[in-house]
Design a protein around this motif. Structure first.
Motif, PDB file in Angstrom:
ATOM      1  N   VAL A  60       0.860  -1.185   0.000  1.00  0.00           N
ATOM      2  CA  VAL A  60       0.000   0.000   0.000  1.00  0.00           C
ATOM      3  C   VAL A  60       0.898   1.237   0.000  1.00  0.00           C
ATOM      4  CG1 VAL A  60      -1.744   1.304   1.271  1.00  0.00           C
ATOM      5  CG2 VAL A  60      -1.865  -1.197   1.180  1.00  0.00           C
ATOM      6  N   VAL A  61       0.774   2.050  -1.044  1.00  0.00           N
ATOM      7  CA  VAL A  61       1.649   3.208  -1.228  1.00  0.00           C
ATOM      8  C   VAL A  61       0.857   4.489  -0.968  1.00  0.00           C
ATOM      9  CG1 VAL A  61       3.223   4.392  -2.803  1.00  0.00           C
ATOM     10  CG2 VAL A  61       2.879   1.915  -3.016  1.00  0.00           C
ATOM     11  N   VAL A  62       1.311   5.257  -0.006  1.00  0.00           N
ATOM     12  CA  VAL A  62       0.697   6.560   0.275  1.00  0.00           C
ATOM     13  C   VAL A  62       1.387   7.589  -0.609  1.00  0.00           C
ATOM     14  CG1 VAL A  62       0.173   8.277   2.036  1.00  0.00           C
ATOM     15  CG2 VAL A  62       0.282   5.850   2.657  1.00  0.00           C
ATOM     16  N   SER A  63       0.633   8.151  -1.538  1.00  0.00           N
ATOM     17  CA  SER A  63       1.180   9.077  -2.527  1.00  0.00           C
ATOM     18  C   SER A  63       0.412  10.389  -2.456  1.00  0.00           C
ATOM     19  CB  SER A  63       1.060   8.467  -3.932  1.00  0.00           C
ATOM     20  OG  SER A  63       1.617   9.315  -4.904  1.00  0.00           O
ATOM     21  N   PRO A  64       1.096  11.539  -2.452  1.00  0.00           N
ATOM     22  CA  PRO A  64       0.412  12.802  -2.184  1.00  0.00           C
ATOM     23  C   PRO A  64      -0.399  13.381  -3.326  1.00  0.00           C
ATOM     24  CG  PRO A  64       2.729  13.205  -2.561  1.00  0.00           C
ATOM     25  CD  PRO A  64       2.555  11.719  -2.573  1.00  0.00           C
ATOM     26  N   LEU A  65      -0.161  12.937  -4.562  1.00  0.00           N
ATOM     27  CA  LEU A  65      -0.806  13.582  -5.689  1.00  0.00           C
ATOM     28  C   LEU A  65      -1.684  12.624  -6.482  1.00  0.00           C
ATOM     29  CD1 LEU A  65       2.081  15.849  -6.969  1.00  0.00           C
ATOM     30  CD2 LEU A  65       0.083  16.513  -5.679  1.00  0.00           C
ATOM     31  N   ILE A  66      -2.980  12.834  -6.368  1.00  0.00           N
ATOM     32  CA  ILE A  66      -3.952  12.010  -7.083  1.00  0.00           C
ATOM     33  C   ILE A  66      -3.705  12.068  -8.589  1.00  0.00           C
ATOM     34  CG2 ILE A  66      -6.404  11.906  -7.711  1.00  0.00           C
ATOM     35  CD1 ILE A  66      -7.056  12.627  -4.803  1.00  0.00           C
ATOM     36  N   ALA A  67      -3.342  13.274  -9.078  1.00  0.00           N
ATOM     37  CA  ALA A  67      -3.197  13.475 -10.522  1.00  0.00           C
ATOM     38  C   ALA A  67      -2.128  12.589 -11.146  1.00  0.00           C
ATOM     39  CB  ALA A  67      -2.877  14.943 -10.804  1.00  0.00           C
ATOM     40  N   LEU A  68      -1.178  12.087 -10.337  1.00  0.00           N
ATOM     41  CA  LEU A  68      -0.086  11.294 -10.897  1.00  0.00           C
ATOM     42  C   LEU A  68      -0.237   9.801 -10.664  1.00  0.00           C
ATOM     43  CD1 LEU A  68       2.839  13.636  -9.878  1.00  0.00           C
ATOM     44  CD2 LEU A  68       1.928  13.296 -12.160  1.00  0.00           C
ATOM     45  N   MET A  69      -1.270   9.393  -9.917  1.00  0.00           N
ATOM     46  CA  MET A  69      -1.425   7.973  -9.606  1.00  0.00           C
ATOM     47  C   MET A  69      -1.611   7.128 -10.862  1.00  0.00           C
ATOM     48  SD  MET A  69      -3.718   7.800  -6.164  1.00  0.00           S
ATOM     49  CE  MET A  69      -3.157   8.551  -4.625  1.00  0.00           C
ATOM     50  N   GLN A  70      -2.366   7.639 -11.824  1.00  0.00           N
ATOM     51  CA  GLN A  70      -2.607   6.877 -13.053  1.00  0.00           C
ATOM     52  C   GLN A  70      -1.296   6.591 -13.778  1.00  0.00           C
ATOM     53  OE1 GLN A  70      -5.833   5.719 -14.521  1.00  0.00           O
ATOM     54  NE2 GLN A  70      -4.152   4.476 -15.343  1.00  0.00           N
ATOM     55  N   ASN A  87      -9.020   6.597  -5.523  1.00  0.00           N
ATOM     56  CA  ASN A  87      -9.118   8.024  -5.210  1.00  0.00           C
ATOM     57  C   ASN A  87     -10.453   8.591  -5.682  1.00  0.00           C
ATOM     58  OD1 ASN A  87      -8.876   8.940  -7.974  1.00  0.00           O
ATOM     59  ND2 ASN A  87      -6.658   8.630  -7.838  1.00  0.00           N
ATOM     60  N   SER A  88     -10.637   9.872  -5.436  1.00  0.00           N
ATOM     61  CA  SER A  88     -11.936  10.510  -5.668  1.00  0.00           C
ATOM     62  C   SER A  88     -12.271  10.700  -7.140  1.00  0.00           C
ATOM     63  CB  SER A  88     -11.966  11.866  -4.954  1.00  0.00           C
ATOM     64  OG  SER A  88     -10.889  12.680  -5.405  1.00  0.00           O
ATOM     65  N   THR A  89     -11.329  10.442  -8.050  1.00  0.00           N
ATOM     66  CA  THR A  89     -11.621  10.623  -9.476  1.00  0.00           C
ATOM     67  C   THR A  89     -12.385   9.437 -10.063  1.00  0.00           C
ATOM     68  OG1 THR A  89      -9.567   9.572 -10.248  1.00  0.00           O
ATOM     69  CG2 THR A  89      -9.465  11.921  -9.707  1.00  0.00           C
ATOM     70  N   GLN A 271      -0.451  19.262 -17.392  1.00  0.00           N
ATOM     71  CA  GLN A 271       0.454  18.287 -16.774  1.00  0.00           C
ATOM     72  C   GLN A 271       0.500  17.000 -17.586  1.00  0.00           C
ATOM     73  OE1 GLN A 271       0.935  17.598 -12.353  1.00  0.00           O
ATOM     74  NE2 GLN A 271      -0.295  15.804 -12.846  1.00  0.00           N
ATOM     75  N   SER A 272      -0.653  16.578 -18.067  1.00  0.00           N
ATOM     76  CA  SER A 272      -0.720  15.352 -18.860  1.00  0.00           C
ATOM     77  C   SER A 272       0.083  15.503 -20.154  1.00  0.00           C
ATOM     78  CB  SER A 272      -2.178  15.020 -19.177  1.00  0.00           C
ATOM     79  OG  SER A 272      -2.271  13.852 -19.957  1.00  0.00           O
ATOM     80  N   ARG A 273      -0.044  16.644 -20.818  1.00  0.00           N
ATOM     81  CA  ARG A 273       0.714  16.875 -22.052  1.00  0.00           C
ATOM     82  C   ARG A 273       2.213  16.886 -21.782  1.00  0.00           C
ATOM     83  NH1 ARG A 273      -0.343  21.709 -25.825  1.00  0.00           N
ATOM     84  NH2 ARG A 273       1.467  20.677 -26.763  1.00  0.00           N
ATOM     85  N   PHE A 274       2.615  17.525 -20.678  1.00  0.00           N
ATOM     86  CA  PHE A 274       4.037  17.584 -20.337  1.00  0.00           C
ATOM     87  C   PHE A 274       4.600  16.187 -20.119  1.00  0.00           C
ATOM     88  CE2 PHE A 274       7.358  17.837 -17.004  1.00  0.00           C
ATOM     89  CZ  PHE A 274       8.304  18.559 -17.707  1.00  0.00           C
ATOM     90  N   LEU A 275       3.846  15.340 -19.431  1.00  0.00           N
ATOM     91  CA  LEU A 275       4.319  13.985 -19.154  1.00  0.00           C
ATOM     92  C   LEU A 275       4.342  13.118 -20.404  1.00  0.00           C
ATOM     93  CD1 LEU A 275       2.474  13.304 -15.777  1.00  0.00           C
ATOM     94  CD2 LEU A 275       4.928  13.576 -16.090  1.00  0.00           C
ATOM     95  N   ARG A 276       3.395  13.324 -21.302  1.00  0.00           N
ATOM     96  CA  ARG A 276       3.231  12.423 -22.444  1.00  0.00           C
ATOM     97  C   ARG A 276       3.979  12.846 -23.699  1.00  0.00           C
ATOM     98  NH1 ARG A 276      -0.454  11.100 -19.040  1.00  0.00           N
ATOM     99  NH2 ARG A 276      -1.671   9.187 -19.186  1.00  0.00           N
ATOM    100  N   ASP A 277       4.188  14.158 -23.878  1.00  0.00           N
ATOM    101  CA  ASP A 277       4.818  14.641 -25.106  1.00  0.00           C
ATOM    102  C   ASP A 277       6.321  14.845 -24.894  1.00  0.00           C
ATOM    103  OD1 ASP A 277       2.260  14.658 -26.007  1.00  0.00           O
ATOM    104  OD2 ASP A 277       2.104  16.819 -26.299  1.00  0.00           O
ATOM    105  N   GLY A 289       5.260  19.873  -9.697  1.00  0.00           N
ATOM    106  CA  GLY A 289       6.500  19.107  -9.689  1.00  0.00           C
ATOM    107  C   GLY A 289       6.578  17.952  -8.733  1.00  0.00           C
ATOM    108  N   MET A 290       5.963  18.051  -7.545  1.00  0.00           N
ATOM    109  CA  MET A 290       6.101  16.954  -6.588  1.00  0.00           C
ATOM    110  C   MET A 290       5.481  15.685  -7.161  1.00  0.00           C
ATOM    111  SD  MET A 290       5.156  16.770  -2.540  1.00  0.00           S
ATOM    112  CE  MET A 290       3.404  17.060  -2.747  1.00  0.00           C
ATOM    113  N   GLY A 291       6.258  14.605  -7.126  1.00  0.00           N
ATOM    114  CA  GLY A 291       5.758  13.330  -7.623  1.00  0.00           C
ATOM    115  C   GLY A 291       5.913  13.132  -9.119  1.00  0.00           C
ATOM    116  N   ILE A 292       6.444  14.136  -9.829  1.00  0.00           N
ATOM    117  CA  ILE A 292       6.633  14.010 -11.277  1.00  0.00           C
ATOM    118  C   ILE A 292       7.746  12.996 -11.549  1.00  0.00           C
ATOM    119  CG2 ILE A 292       7.435  15.202 -13.345  1.00  0.00           C
ATOM    120  CD1 ILE A 292       4.616  15.938 -12.664  1.00  0.00           C
ATOM    121  N   ASP A 293       7.424  11.932 -12.280  1.00  0.00           N
ATOM    122  CA  ASP A 293       8.387  10.865 -12.531  1.00  0.00           C
ATOM    123  C   ASP A 293       9.041  10.948 -13.908  1.00  0.00           C
ATOM    124  OD1 ASP A 293       8.107   9.680 -10.067  1.00  0.00           O
ATOM    125  OD2 ASP A 293       6.469   8.373 -10.694  1.00  0.00           O
TER     126      ASP A 293
END
Length: 604
Positions: A60-70, A87-89, A271-277, A289-293
């Protein structure tokens, strides 16, 4: 072969652990608690992912940013791990499917936000399944004086109380000794083993340039050193973010803004475009930035002075996570110091809070003003001794120090005379005009041309005087009034300088020739991981193939393969699946999924 090493090879495609990874992994597999301080890009994720895959049950991983879990789940799924998040999404049906998979033991890793762990329903769910371990990522969020404090992290001490036999591993990429102690106390990790790796990121070249025209300096940096590269640009205000992103876009650099004032859907899309492109530049406040892999961020630039060394280190650490050469560049000037000092003076917190903020800023200013190796100064802040690195601006272009005692006395005397004789306070610009003997209308109206210090500073240029002011502010020999106008006042320490009891050493100003790049490290050294010219064309073909696959699958490009893996393929040119399997980052699942296609690109 140990189970851990087997998972490392077959699942993740690496043939050996790095640094303390193996020791940490084996300790957690054996059921021990751990606190891991390891730099960004040092391989923290594997320290909990591999134990979760080896131990019975679900990590079980506690991660601070819902937006990056996917993205985190996508990356694990790509290597064949069974991962999910709650998460709530998600819809009720989606959450129900994940919960059922967890209870049935069909998940290797489950990601949760700290807010969700506070819910009794979540705790009840975890008790219905088998938890292999708890991983607390970005553990510095628990520290009150950390730069990313999250109140919800304070509740995580309940994990040990409720599941005393389940190992916990807390991880962070940055922590001073004080933050380290606070994490230990708040998460009840006093009995855990503490693993502190070197904070050094030798692939990052640290450079701090005199601020002249920062947007143009930034454009020069991108065009000359990082054309087509992904990067992050940090600005202090939302307005500056918007203007800088627009400026870059107008000049042919694909750039997107990110700040808390944008609608949530716009932030998520950017954020999605930055990660994918490939090759996008994100211009952002520290909200990003926090959690950006994303492993292939080639540069991180700051157009405004960070508030602390911890924040600066965390932000610059988002460059070069793949270990390849990257740049951390900061434009810094007098107005930055005045602005930060004024913000601290205006802060609503109590005296102790303002004192802490001043300490953070003092350390950041010391890093900016040092004439020694930047990396030595940076690592010293985290309690680590080192030797000059040869890969920062002060090593590549050594900076001279000079005795600035007399200029400091002239400037401080002017501030004193204005206050004592006229009852007035002024900002840096007017005080410098007095020292240079500028006969302006304002000067004659105020009668300041009659001061004894009028015109006594013509031996220095205006730029040099601004450097003196900036460095006196940095050394605490000058301060900014709390009047909100940026006026300068003396401090208790100023008296020692005025009386001749203290020498003032200053950093010689770099020539203002319009080229921050040449003045601050244009002779950038070539790192051994640089790509040979003979492999460049194939590497670009592999990147183009990867981009197409990532678009089809709707995942970030690095989920398919990281740049470091593509470079390995481009250099070795494998002609069979067996040869391809020996490339770092090619595990069994990725070999099965992409192997034939990659060999097709190599064969041309």
């Amino acid at each position: 072969m140990t189970p851990a090493l087997s998972v490392l090879e077959t699942t993740f495609g690496y043939d050996s652990f790095r640094g303390q990874q193996e020791e940490i992994v084996q300790h957690v597999i054996a059921g021990g608690d751990a606190l891991v301080l390891m730099p960004t890009g040092g391989g923290k994720s594997l320290c909990y992912q591999i134990p979760a895959l080896v131990r019975e049950g679900t990590g079980v991983v506690v991660s601070p940013l819902i937006a990056l879990m996917q993205d985190q789940v996508d990356a694990l799924s790509a290597v064949g791990a069974r991962a999910a998040f709650l998460n709530s999404t998600q819809s009720f049906e989606e959450r129900a499917r994940v919960e059922a998979a967890f209870v049935a033991g069909e998940l290797d890793l489950l990601y949760l936000a700290p807010e969700r762990l506070k819910l009794e329903s979540t705790a009840a769910l975890l008790e219905r399944g088998t938890v292999a371990l708890f991983a607390i990522d970005e553990a510095h969020c628990v520290a009150q004086w950390g730069h990313d404090f999250r109140p919800d992290y304070l509740t995580l001490s309940m994990l040990h109380e409720r599941w005393p036999n389940v190992p916990r591993i807390a991880l962070t990429a940055t922590a001073t000794e004080a933050t380290h102690r606070e994490i230990t106390t708040r998460l009840d990790l006093g009995a855990a083993r503490h693993f502190v790796s070197s904070f050094d990121r030798p692939n990052i070249q640290y450079r701090i340039a005199p601020k002249q025209q920062p947007q143009k300096q930034l454009l020069d940096l991108i065009r000359t050193e990082h054309p087509g590269d992904a990067g992050i640009v940090y600005c202090l205000s939302r307005a500056s973010v918007e203007k800088t992103a627009a400026f870059l876009a107008e000049n042919g650099v694909p750039a997107l803004p990110y700040h808390a004032g944008l609608p949530a859907e716009v932030r998520a899309a950017n954020q999605s475009r930055f990660l994918r492109d490939d090759g996008l530049v994100m211009v952002a406040t520290i909200a990003f930035g926090m959690g950006i892999d994303k492993p292939d961020v080639r540069f991180v630039a700051h157009l405004d002075l960070p508030k602390s060394v911890e924040g600066y280190y965390q932000e610059t650490g988002r460059a070069g996570r793949d270990g390849l050469p990257s740049t951390a560049w900061l434009a810094y000037g007098l107005q930055d110091v005045v602005q930060q000092r004024r913000m601290i003076a205006d802060n609503d917190g109590d005296a102790e809070h303002r004192r802490k903020l001043s300490q953070h800023l003092d350390a950041m200013l010391a890093l900016c003003e040092t004439i020694e190796c930047r990396r030595v100064q940076l690592l010293k802040y985290f309690g680590e001794e080192s030797t000059p690195c040869g890969n920062c601006d002060t090593c590549l272009q050594p900076v001279e120090g000079w005795d600035g005692t007399v200029p400091a006395q002239k400037l401080l005397s002017t501030v004193v005379r204005l206050k004592r004789e006229r009852g007035q306070q002024f900002g840096a610009g007017h005080i410098i005009d007095i020292l240079l003997g500028k006969q302006t209308e304002r000067m004659s109206q105020q009668g300041h041309d009659a001061l004894t210090t009028f015109g006594i500073g013509t031996d220095l240029s205006e730029a040099e005087w601004r450097g003196v002011v900036r460095q006196l502010l940095a050394q605490g020999l000058l301060s900014v009034s709390a009047d909100g106008y940026g006026t300068l006042v003396i401090t208790e320490a100023s008296g020692q300088v005025l009386s001749g009891g203290r020498e003032v050493r200053l950093r010689k100003e770099a020539p203002r020739n319009g080229s921050a790049r040449r003045a601050s490290g244009g002779s950038r050294r070539s790192a051994p991981v640089d790509l040979p010219v003979s492999a460049t064309d194939l590497f670009e073909q592999l990147r183009a193939w990867r981009a197409g696959v990532a678009r089809e699958q709707g995942v970030p490009a690095y989920v398919v393969f990281g740049d470091a893996t593509l470079r390995g393929i481009a250099v070795t040119r494998p002609s069979s699946l067996e040869e391809l399997s020996t490339i770092s980052g090619v595990g069994e699942k990725k070999l099965e999924t992409y192997g034939d296609a990659v060999l097709g690109v190599v064969a041309g």
